[in-house]
Design a protein around this motif. Structure first.
Motif, short mmCIF file in Angstrom:
data_model
loop_
_atom_site.label_atom_id
_atom_site.label_comp_id
_atom_site.label_asym_id
_atom_site.label_seq_id
_atom_site.Cartn_x
_atom_site.Cartn_y
_atom_site.Cartn_z
N ILE A 125 0.90 -1.15 -0.03
CA ILE A 125 0.02 -0.05 0.00
C ILE A 125 0.98 1.15 -0.23
N LYS A 126 0.50 2.13 -0.66
CA LYS A 126 1.27 3.51 -0.72
C LYS A 126 1.42 3.94 0.73
N GLY A 127 2.64 4.32 1.13
CA GLY A 127 3.16 4.66 2.11
C GLY A 127 4.27 3.45 2.90
N GLY A 128 4.00 2.28 2.25
CA GLY A 128 4.93 1.25 2.55
C GLY A 128 4.14 -0.07 3.25
N GLU A 129 3.06 0.19 3.73
CA GLU A 129 2.70 -0.98 4.48
C GLU A 129 2.30 -2.16 3.64
N ILE A 130 2.55 -3.51 4.12
CA ILE A 130 2.39 -4.63 3.51
C ILE A 130 1.62 -5.53 3.91
N ILE A 131 0.60 -6.15 3.38
CA ILE A 131 -0.37 -7.09 4.08
C ILE A 131 -0.24 -8.34 3.12
N PRO A 132 0.26 -9.55 4.11
CA PRO A 132 0.51 -10.84 3.61
C PRO A 132 -0.92 -11.34 3.10
N THR A 133 -1.17 -11.53 1.99
CA THR A 133 -2.33 -12.30 1.52
C THR A 133 -2.16 -13.17 0.06
N HIS A 134 -2.64 -14.30 0.05
CA HIS A 134 -2.82 -14.80 -1.27
C HIS A 134 -3.73 -14.50 -2.08
N THR A 135 -4.89 -13.60 -1.63
CA THR A 135 -6.05 -13.47 -2.40
C THR A 135 -6.23 -11.89 -2.43
N VAL A 136 -6.24 -11.09 -3.72
CA VAL A 136 -6.55 -9.91 -3.96
C VAL A 136 -7.51 -9.76 -5.04
N ILE A 137 -8.94 -9.50 -4.98
CA ILE A 137 -9.76 -9.33 -5.81
C ILE A 137 -9.94 -7.90 -6.42
#
Length: 416
Positions: free
Chosen positions: A248-260
């Motif tokens: 995400i803009k700003g550097g946050e990272i979300i671990p996930t295998h599913t992006v719709i």
């Protein structure tokens, strides 16, 4: 005896809402119609998300084109992909043949817009056709199978994290339906999983969901989603996704295998080949009669057309395509009869979205509804818009079954 003039040939590209409506509006006209589509079915796209969340089957929201036109003698169907259009020779060029026209209607619909983010386009899931929706359904179900025996907590949480990007109707409805699939159905069956580890996140780049709705209905939507265990994150822009980590803009990272990805739509790429003026969403610029300015025998409608209403381009939704198809059919008749054309004027029928069981928002003129009444209206409208009685009956019965028994019937993993 003088030879009778041959009926004019109208070619319609696309069997979506606009194309099918144009075919029917010309049913009694003295014209020959050729309808072209790369699929042999008409798809009811507003319910695609219910295929991806295991409520409906593909044949519940799709109907064979030939069955739809079997009683209309002035129309032929050609299944094929259009490569380009030669405006000078008045010819539509397919892989296998060329089809000449007197009048052309381009109703090729839209495709997912990834706004140039290649990693997202490669690794996320779009939801604009049947194959994509079935793929999403299989993937979601498979994530729970994998999570059910994954011992590593971090890996398990990544498997159980579902990100939906886009706060429009598709994103909101998908988030609500996914929540109910997980918490009302699957939570009763996966006894080894801790469903507190599940995350459903709705991400929207602007400061509001359902931007076309009044503020009070937008607030109701957010509150309802939160009650359904959906995290709603506004003013959040996605910059990258590698299949395992969303950035995400700003550097946050979300671990996930599913992006719709439900964040945008643009016109089908065929328009890019035609050397015509287009808007940022790749839609063709049309005049007040829905014609290409340089080619008055070519009409462009629905998601393919840029037409402004109250100073803004019309939204890429079914009612726009249907209304434009009606006016286009009239104008083709006017051209044949050499009478004045009719200008297109949009009748705003409002907007609606469901957030799940007993929860929806409806805005029509001065009418603003939410909750159970809005949900009943949404259900009725969508049932009636389905093409065939069988589809209406089956969808209605599946919705009744789900409502009574808290169950989803379409949970077979057909491919991984």
């Amino acid at each position: 005896m003088a030879e009778q003039p041959k009926a004019k040939h109208v070619v319609i590209i696309g069997a979506g809402f606009g194309g099918i409506r144009a075919v029917r509006a010309l049913s009694k006209a003295d014209v020959r119609i050729t309808l072209i589509d790369k699929h042999n079915y008409h798809l009811f796209q507003p319910l695609l998300y219910q295929v991806s969340t295991a409520t409906l089957s593909i044949d519940d929201i799709a109907y064979p084109i030939r069955a739809m036109i079997k009683n209309q003698r002035n129309v032929l169907f050609r299944m094929g992909e259009v490569n380009t259009i030669d405006f000078e020779r008045k010819s539509v060029i397919l892989d296998t043949e060329e089809i000449d026209y007197d009048y052309l209607v381009v109703a090729t619909g839209g495709v997912t817009n990834y706004f140039g983010i290649k990693s997202v386009e490669k690794n996320s899931f779009g939801m604009k056709n049947l194959d994509e929706s079935v793929t999403i359904r299989n993937h979601i179900l498979h994530q729970f199978e994998l999570a059910s025996y994954e011992k590593d907590m971090d890996k398990r949480r990544a498997l159980l994290t579902f990100i939906i990007v886009g706060g429009g109707p598709t994103g909101v409805e998908s988030a609500g339906a996914l929540s109910e699939l997980i918490y009302l159905v699957m939570a009763k069956e996966y006894h080894t999983l801790n469903f507190k580890e599940v995350r459903i996140v709705l991400v929207e780049a602007s400061d509001k969901v359902l931007a076309a709705m009044p503020e009070e209905l937008r607030e109701t939507t957010v509150e309802t989603l939160i009650r359904k265990h959906v995290e709603v994150r506004l003013c959040v822009q996605v910059t990258d996704y590698d299949g395992e980590r969303l950035t995400i803009k700003g550097g946050e990272i979300i671990p996930t295998h599913t992006v719709i990805w439900a964040a945008g739509i643009k016109a089908a790429p065929i328009l890019d080949k035609l050397n015509i003026e287009q808007d940022p969403a790749r839609r063709a610029m049309v005049n007040e009669f829905l014609q290409l300015p340089a080619h008055p025998d070519v009409f462009v409608i629905g998601d393919s057309a840029h037409y402004e209403y109250s100073g803004r381009p019309l939204p890429m939704i079914a009612p726009v395509a249907i209304q434009q198809a009606d006016v286009t059919a009239k104008n083709i008749k006017h051209l044949i009869e050499e009478t004045p054309l009719e200008k297109f004027s949009y009748n705003d029928v409002g907007s609606m979205a469901t957030i799940g069981r007993n929860a929806a928002v409806v805005h029509m003129g001065r009418i603003k509804l939410k909750g159970f009444t809005a949900w009943l209206i949404w259900s009725l409208v969508h049932i009636l818009r389905l093409i065939d009685f069988r589809n209406r009956f089956v969808v209605f019965m599946k919705w009744v079954w789900e409502y009574i028994f808290y169950d989803r019937l379409v949970r077979i993993i057909t491919r991984q």
